[in-house]
Motif scaffolding. Structure first.
Motif, PDB file in Angstrom:
ATOM      1  N   VAL A 143       0.833  -1.199   0.000  1.00 43.15           N
ATOM      2  CA  VAL A 143       0.000   0.000   0.000  1.00 43.15           C
ATOM      3  C   VAL A 143       0.873   1.255   0.000  1.00 43.15           C
ATOM      4  O   VAL A 143       2.075   1.198   0.275  1.00 43.15           O
ATOM      5  N   LEU A 144       0.252   2.376  -0.309  1.00 45.68           N
ATOM      6  CA  LEU A 144       0.942   3.655  -0.154  1.00 45.68           C
ATOM      7  C   LEU A 144       1.217   3.888   1.323  1.00 45.68           C
ATOM      8  O   LEU A 144       0.327   3.738   2.162  1.00 45.68           O
ATOM      9  N   GLY A 145       2.453   4.269   1.627  1.00 45.42           N
ATOM     10  CA  GLY A 145       2.816   4.646   2.975  1.00 45.42           C
ATOM     11  C   GLY A 145       3.119   6.132   3.050  1.00 45.42           C
ATOM     12  O   GLY A 145       2.405   6.956   2.484  1.00 45.42           O
ATOM     13  N   ARG A 146       4.222   6.462   3.706  1.00 47.85           N
ATOM     14  CA  ARG A 146       4.574   7.873   3.891  1.00 47.85           C
ATOM     15  C   ARG A 146       5.212   8.453   2.629  1.00 47.85           C
ATOM     16  O   ARG A 146       5.753   7.752   1.791  1.00 47.85           O
ATOM     17  N   ASP A 147       5.120   9.772   2.489  1.00 49.94           N
ATOM     18  CA  ASP A 147       6.007  10.526   1.611  1.00 49.94           C
ATOM     19  C   ASP A 147       5.941  10.067   0.152  1.00 49.94           C
ATOM     20  O   ASP A 147       6.963   9.799  -0.464  1.00 49.94           O
ATOM     21  N   THR A 148       4.728   9.963  -0.402  1.00 54.51           N
ATOM     22  CA  THR A 148       4.596   9.566  -1.803  1.00 54.51           C
ATOM     23  C   THR A 148       3.828  10.627  -2.583  1.00 54.51           C
ATOM     24  O   THR A 148       2.956  11.324  -2.055  1.00 54.51           O
ATOM     25  N   PHE A 149       4.140  10.738  -3.867  1.00 51.16           N
ATOM     26  CA  PHE A 149       3.454  11.679  -4.742  1.00 51.16           C
ATOM     27  C   PHE A 149       1.964  11.372  -4.801  1.00 51.16           C
ATOM     28  O   PHE A 149       1.120  12.267  -4.674  1.00 51.16           O
ATOM     29  N   ALA A 150       1.621  10.092  -4.985  1.00 50.66           N
ATOM     30  CA  ALA A 150       0.211   9.717  -5.063  1.00 50.66           C
ATOM     31  C   ALA A 150      -0.517  10.047  -3.762  1.00 50.66           C
ATOM     32  O   ALA A 150      -1.680  10.473  -3.776  1.00 50.66           O
ATOM     33  N   GLY A 151       0.147   9.863  -2.630  1.00 51.54           N
ATOM     34  CA  GLY A 151      -0.465  10.201  -1.356  1.00 51.54           C
ATOM     35  C   GLY A 151      -0.744  11.689  -1.244  1.00 51.54           C
ATOM     36  O   GLY A 151      -1.787  12.102  -0.712  1.00 51.54           O
ATOM     37  N   ASP A 152       0.164  12.512  -1.745  1.00 49.36           N
ATOM     38  CA  ASP A 152      -0.040  13.958  -1.715  1.00 49.36           C
ATOM     39  C   ASP A 152      -1.201  14.358  -2.624  1.00 49.36           C
ATOM     40  O   ASP A 152      -2.018  15.214  -2.271  1.00 49.36           O
ATOM     41  N   ILE A 153      -1.281  13.736  -3.790  1.00 50.03           N
ATOM     42  CA  ILE A 153      -2.391  14.010  -4.711  1.00 50.03           C
ATOM     43  C   ILE A 153      -3.725  13.693  -4.029  1.00 50.03           C
ATOM     44  O   ILE A 153      -4.671  14.497  -4.067  1.00 50.03           O
ATOM     45  N   LEU A 154      -3.820  12.530  -3.410  1.00 48.65           N
ATOM     46  CA  LEU A 154      -5.070  12.138  -2.755  1.00 48.65           C
ATOM     47  C   LEU A 154      -5.417  13.072  -1.603  1.00 48.65           C
ATOM     48  O   LEU A 154      -6.580  13.428  -1.410  1.00 48.65           O
ATOM     49  N   ALA A 155      -4.423  13.483  -0.840  1.00 54.09           N
ATOM     50  CA  ALA A 155      -4.676  14.379   0.285  1.00 54.09           C
ATOM     51  C   ALA A 155      -5.288  15.691  -0.184  1.00 54.09           C
ATOM     52  O   ALA A 155      -6.178  16.245   0.469  1.00 54.09           O
ATOM     53  N   ARG A 156      -4.829  16.186  -1.322  1.00 56.83           N
ATOM     54  CA  ARG A 156      -5.356  17.440  -1.859  1.00 56.83           C
ATOM     55  C   ARG A 156      -6.799  17.284  -2.342  1.00 56.83           C
ATOM     56  O   ARG A 156      -7.518  18.274  -2.481  1.00 56.83           O
ATOM     57  N   LEU A 157      -7.214  16.050  -2.591  1.00 60.02           N
ATOM     58  CA  LEU A 157      -8.583  15.781  -3.019  1.00 60.02           C
ATOM     59  C   LEU A 157      -9.477  15.352  -1.858  1.00 60.02           C
ATOM     60  O   LEU A 157     -10.630  14.989  -2.070  1.00 60.02           O
ATOM     61  N   GLY A 158      -8.941  15.373  -0.652  1.00 63.60           N
ATOM     62  CA  GLY A 158      -9.736  15.078   0.526  1.00 63.60           C
ATOM     63  C   GLY A 158      -9.666  13.660   1.023  1.00 63.60           C
ATOM     64  O   GLY A 158     -10.490  13.248   1.843  1.00 63.60           O
TER      65      GLY A 158
END
Length: 260
Positions: free
Chosen positions: A146-161
């Motif tokens: 799974v996605l863990g810390r410090d990933t580009f995809a994680g940052d993208i998802l965070a910006r989308l809520g």
């Protein structure tokens, strides 16, 4: 970058699309995984993890563009040892993606800053969270990762809520058992991209009974290039649809054994 760049080999699908959209005449080689733009007609140099170094050298590139996560240090060192200039990007956040794209295209390739990059920055500056959910985000199966810390995809998802349930994990792509991923209260959504593992409606959601599943475009979630301009709309629609849907029913319990 020293000298004029006329020949570029890309070892990263995102960067291949970015160069092809901005200075297509420069691109002479790309990996087998570089699927965009469709119909790209350049020499293929195998994969991101096993590039054909001899074929790359034979193309006489002025520049090879790579990424610290997608490409192996040993391969990049070998290219440099052959006298080839290599530009290595690091992309773990959206602002970093914008900065690295400009570095590759303008400082690296000597191209003017493209209009699509301005458009992508403008689109993302106006983004507001479309959902409010905590999600597990598998990127591989057998074993589950799974996605863990410090990933580009994680940052993208965070910006989308979307809050990543494993954003605080010590590893960037931890292996986690399916039992833990399904623990009550762990998440209220599962996000399943179609790359690097190709999750589909028939391969993935069934492993998360009781959780709504958002099947999303991996290119829009993990690529940093021209797709960034449309990513908020594409991903936002998929996330909102999944969040509004009722969760999948858990599997039925087996019938009780008849009394002795």
């Amino acid at each position: 970058m020293t000298g004029t760049v006329r020949r570029v080999v890309s070892l990263v699908p995102s960067l291949t699309e970015a160069v092809a959209a901005t200075g297509p005449e420069l691109l002479v080689g790309a990996t087998d995984w570089c699927s965009h733009p469709p119909g790209l007609d350049v020499v293929r140099v195998r994969g991101t993890k096993n590039p054909d170094l001899d074929r790359i050298a034979a193309l006489r590139p002025d520049l090879v563009v790579a990424n610290e996560e997608e490409n192996r240090p040993a391969d990049l060192a070998a290219l440099r040892g052959a006298g080839i200039e290599v530009l290595v990007t690091e992309v773990r956040t959206l602002p970093q993606a914008f900065a690295e794209l400009e570095r590759v295209l303008t400082a690296g390739c000597g191209l003017p800053r493209p209009a699509w990059l301005d458009e992508a920055e403008e689109v993302w500056s106006a983004v507001r969270p479309a959902v409010g959910a905590t999600a597990v985000v598998p990127v591989w199966r057998r074993p589950w990762m799974v996605l863990g810390r410090d990933t580009f995809a994680g940052d993208i998802l965070a910006r989308l809520g979307v809050r990543n349930a494993y954003a605080g994990h010590a590893e960037r792509y931890p292996r986690v058992g399916i039992g833990e991923l399904n623990e009550p209260g762990r998440a209220d959504l599962v996000v399943l991209p179609d790359e690097p593992y190709r999750f589909t409606a028939g391969d993935g959601p069934e492993a998360f009974p009781g959780l709504p599943a958002a099947l999303v475009s991996g290119r829009h979630l993990t690529w940093y290039g021209p797709s960034l301009a449309e990513a908020p709309a594409v991903l936002g629609a998929a996330l909102a649809e999944a969040s509004a849907a009722p969760p999948a029913a858990p599997p039925a319990a087996p019938p009780a054994a008849p009394p002795p």
